[in-house]
Design an enzyme around this catalytic site. Structure first.
Site, PDB file in Angstrom:
ATOM      1  N   ASP A 164       7.447   7.842  10.802  1.00 49.21           N
ATOM      2  CA  ASP A 164       7.786   6.942   9.702  1.00 49.21           C
ATOM      3  C   ASP A 164       8.664   5.783  10.185  1.00 49.21           C
ATOM      4  OD1 ASP A 164       7.802   6.056   7.072  1.00 49.21           O
ATOM      5  OD2 ASP A 164       9.537   7.280   6.512  1.00 49.21           O
ATOM      6  N   GLY A 165       8.501   4.652   9.523  1.00 49.22           N
ATOM      7  CA  GLY A 165       9.375   3.503   9.787  1.00 49.22           C
ATOM      8  C   GLY A 165       8.697   2.277  10.368  1.00 49.22           C
ATOM      9  N   ASN A 206      -0.248   7.672   0.284  1.00 44.75           N
ATOM     10  CA  ASN A 206      -0.234   6.317   0.852  1.00 44.75           C
ATOM     11  C   ASN A 206      -1.299   5.391   0.248  1.00 44.75           C
ATOM     12  OD1 ASN A 206       0.780   7.496   4.155  1.00 44.75           O
ATOM     13  ND2 ASN A 206       2.045   6.582   2.567  1.00 44.75           N
TER      14      ASN A 206
HETATM   15  C1  IPE Z   1       5.148   9.791   5.292  1.00 44.70           C
HETATM   16  O1  IPE Z   1       5.722   8.531   5.249  1.00 44.70           O
HETATM   17  C2  IPE Z   1       3.695   9.669   5.613  1.00 44.70           C
HETATM   18  C3  IPE Z   1       3.384   9.215   6.964  1.00 44.70           C
HETATM   19  C4  IPE Z   1       4.236   9.027   7.946  1.00 44.70           C
HETATM   20  C5  IPE Z   1       1.992   8.976   7.203  1.00 44.70           C
HETATM   21  P1  IPE Z   1       5.872   7.733   3.885  1.00 44.70           P
HETATM   22  O2  IPE Z   1       6.518   6.434   4.225  1.00 44.70           O
HETATM   23  O3  IPE Z   1       4.592   7.679   3.165  1.00 44.70           O
HETATM   24  O4  IPE Z   1       6.871   8.668   3.068  1.00 44.70           O
HETATM   25  P2  IPE Z   1       7.858   8.367   1.855  1.00 44.70           P
HETATM   26  O5  IPE Z   1       7.110   7.488   0.898  1.00 44.70           O
HETATM   27  O6  IPE Z   1       9.048   7.677   2.439  1.00 44.70           O
HETATM   28  O7  IPE Z   1       8.191   9.704   1.323  1.00 44.70           O
HETATM   29  C1  IPE Z   2       4.696   5.111   8.515  1.00 43.93           C
HETATM   30  O1  IPE Z   2       5.420   3.930   8.401  1.00 43.93           O
HETATM   31  C2  IPE Z   2       3.207   4.871   8.566  1.00 43.93           C
HETATM   32  C3  IPE Z   2       2.486   5.195   7.320  1.00 43.93           C
HETATM   33  C4  IPE Z   2       3.000   5.803   6.281  1.00 43.93           C
HETATM   34  C5  IPE Z   2       1.083   4.818   7.256  1.00 43.93           C
HETATM   35  P1  IPE Z   2       5.665   3.239   6.996  1.00 43.93           P
HETATM   36  O2  IPE Z   2       4.549   2.301   6.719  1.00 43.93           O
HETATM   37  O3  IPE Z   2       5.912   4.240   5.934  1.00 43.93           O
HETATM   38  O4  IPE Z   2       6.976   2.405   7.290  1.00 43.93           O
HETATM   39  P2  IPE Z   2       8.223   2.241   6.322  1.00 43.93           P
HETATM   40  O5  IPE Z   2       8.666   3.610   5.938  1.00 43.93           O
HETATM   41  O6  IPE Z   2       7.768   1.444   5.146  1.00 43.93           O
HETATM   42  O7  IPE Z   2       9.235   1.530   7.157  1.00 43.93           O
HETATM   43 MG    MG Z   3       7.585   5.153   5.205  1.00 43.01          MG
END
Ligand code: IPE
Ligand code: IPE
Ligand code: MG
Length: 245
Positions: free
Chosen positions: A21-22, A69
């Site tokens: 994540d991030g 997502n």
């Molecule tokens: C979790 O991240 C899912 C993936 C890394 C694919 P999200 O960014 O979707 O999670 P939340 O929304 O912060 O819980």
């Molecule tokens: C994780 O990164 C990847 C997916 C969930 C597809 P994010 O897209 O959730 O990145 P942040 O959390 O918004 O920074």
């Molecule tokens: Mg995220």
């Protein structure tokens, strides 16, 4: 970097799960688009998977795209799916080169036909690989997975193939996407949030957790080493009592 391998005197997790994540926040910090973050995230994933295979991790599960997502803006979803397709269309030789047996976690019907075919090909063509099992979770959610398992089992009961008394934890595990694999014993989540976000709830029931503030594209391979050392030092009791107490 200290290179770990399975001969190091450490207790290795049998099944490591990573919530990557991030990506979006990383890109924002760089005044770039979220897409740029996702692209960088894929590159990071590739190097981490390779490293885990090298040091002797048996099973690696990575969270690429959740059932939640789909709520994101359509342009972002489209970009991520495009990236996934691009990655899969090139990854097969890499999977085979690394001896990875690839398995996808998640419902397939919402994915494009092209992606479904690439998934089927990757699973088929790596079936006899004997190295790390690489689970890629795409359109994955634990609640969705458990709901499907319950329906599958209910169908068998309805058809008279099994009785209600035969429903046990093993049967439920066998109806999950991770059928035949050990439970997750270590979960690493990057990106500051301290939550599970619907990832491998059943399989991680007794896992150890490591939450890192690092945003996924900034993840370093040595964090895997650190996580294994940390895992190795944890006292796991599984509801029992410590052996030395
Ligand atoms: C979790 O991240 C899912 C993936 C890394 C694919 P999200 O960014 O979707 O999670 P939340 O929304 O912060 O819980
Ligand atoms: C994780 O990164 C990847 C997916 C969930 C597809 P994010 O897209 O959730 O990145 P942040 O959390 O918004 O920074
Ligand atoms: Mg995220």
């Amino acid at each position: 970097m200290m290179k770990l391998n399975s001969s190091s005197k450490l207790n290795f997790p049998k099944h490591l799960a990573i919530i990557m994540d991030g990506n979006g926040r990383w890109a924002k910090k760089k005044h770039s688009t979220r897409s740029f973050g996702h692209r960088f995230g894929v590159e990071k994933f590739k190097s981490v998977a390779k490293y885990c295979g090298k040091i002797g991790i048996g099973h690696l599960s990575v969270f690429a795209f959740s059932t939640e997502n789909w709520k994101r803006p359509p342009e972002e979803v489209k970009f991520i799916m495009g990236l996934f397709e691009e990655y899969l269309s090139k990854a097969l030789s890499e999977f085979q080169g690394e001896n990875f047996r690839v398995n996808f976690l998640g419902g397939k019907t919402l994915l494009s036909e092209k992606i479904r075919n690439l998934i089927a090909r990757a699973e088929r063509e790596t079936k006899s690989c004997t190295g790390m099992v690489l689970n890629i979770a795409a359109n994955y959610g634990s609640k969705d997975e458990i709901t499907r398992a319950v329906k599958e089992i209910a169908k068998k009961v309805e058809a008279g193939q099994i009785s209600i008394d035969q429903i046990d934890e093993t049967l439920i595990s066998q109806n999950l996407y991770t059928d035949g694999q050990p439970d997750v014993d270590l979960v690493i989540r990057t990106g500051e949030e301290k939550r599970i976000s619907n990832f491998l709830l059943w399989q991680s029931a007794y896992a150890e957790y490591i939450f890192l503030d690092t945003l996924w594209p900034d993840f370093k391979l040595e964090f895997i080493d650190d996580a294994i050392r940390e895992f190795s030092s944890r006292k796991r009791r599984f509801g029992g009592i410590a052996i030395d107490s």
